[in-house]
Scaffold this motif. Structure first.
Motif, PDB file in Angstrom:
ATOM      1  N   HIS A  24       0.829  -1.207   0.000  1.00  0.00           N
ATOM      2  CA  HIS A  24       0.000   0.000   0.000  1.00  0.00           C
ATOM      3  C   HIS A  24       0.865   1.259   0.000  1.00  0.00           C
ATOM      4  O   HIS A  24       0.612   2.204  -0.751  1.00  0.00           O
ATOM      5  N   ARG A  25       1.910   1.269   0.809  1.00  0.00           N
ATOM      6  CA  ARG A  25       2.797   2.439   0.837  1.00  0.00           C
ATOM      7  C   ARG A  25       3.457   2.664  -0.518  1.00  0.00           C
ATOM      8  O   ARG A  25       3.552   3.802  -0.992  1.00  0.00           O
ATOM      9  N   VAL A  71       3.839   5.838  -5.594  1.00  0.00           N
ATOM     10  CA  VAL A  71       3.787   5.958  -7.054  1.00  0.00           C
ATOM     11  C   VAL A  71       2.644   6.881  -7.466  1.00  0.00           C
ATOM     12  O   VAL A  71       2.807   7.755  -8.323  1.00  0.00           O
ATOM     13  N   ALA A  72       1.485   6.721  -6.839  1.00  0.00           N
ATOM     14  CA  ALA A  72       0.334   7.567  -7.171  1.00  0.00           C
ATOM     15  C   ALA A  72       0.633   9.034  -6.896  1.00  0.00           C
ATOM     16  O   ALA A  72       0.302   9.911  -7.710  1.00  0.00           O
ATOM     17  N   ARG A  73       1.276   9.329  -5.752  1.00  0.00           N
ATOM     18  CA  ARG A  73       1.609  10.724  -5.436  1.00  0.00           C
ATOM     19  C   ARG A  73       2.584  11.306  -6.460  1.00  0.00           C
ATOM     20  O   ARG A  73       2.454  12.460  -6.865  1.00  0.00           O
ATOM     21  N   LYS A  74       3.523  10.505  -6.920  1.00  0.00           N
ATOM     22  CA  LYS A  74       4.484  10.987  -7.935  1.00  0.00           C
ATOM     23  C   LYS A  74       3.768  11.306  -9.244  1.00  0.00           C
ATOM     24  O   LYS A  74       4.061  12.304  -9.895  1.00  0.00           O
TER      25      LYS A  74
END
Length: 77
Positions: free
Chosen positions: A64-65, A70-73
């Motif tokens: 999850h982390r 990756v999503a935040r990037k």
């Protein structure tokens, strides 16, 4: 340790002077087939119209982390 193609011993290059491992090729073929069967089964299940992605299991917090990082990037955060 990755077993090399045609390895006869458990060593980094498969050619050490160590003792041969009887049935090594049979074991590799059997476990390889089992792995393929498991992967194919999962893929069939995910292709089903009834498949719904669910939440990660509690012990997958590292996954999850990573996914969130990756999503935040991608979002530029």
């Amino acid at each position: 340790m990755d077993l090399r193609e045609n390895a006869t011993t458990m060593s980094l290059d498969g050619r050490s002077g160590g003792a041969p491992i009887p049935g090594l090729d049979d074991h590799r073929l059997r476990t390889g087939r089992q792995d393929w069967a498991a992967c194919e089964s999962v893929q069939r299940g995910m292709a089903s119209v009834r498949y719904v992605p669910g939440p990660l299991a509690p012990d997958e917090d590292g996954v999850h982390r990573f996914v969130m990082m990756v999503a935040r990037k991608y979002l530029g955060r």
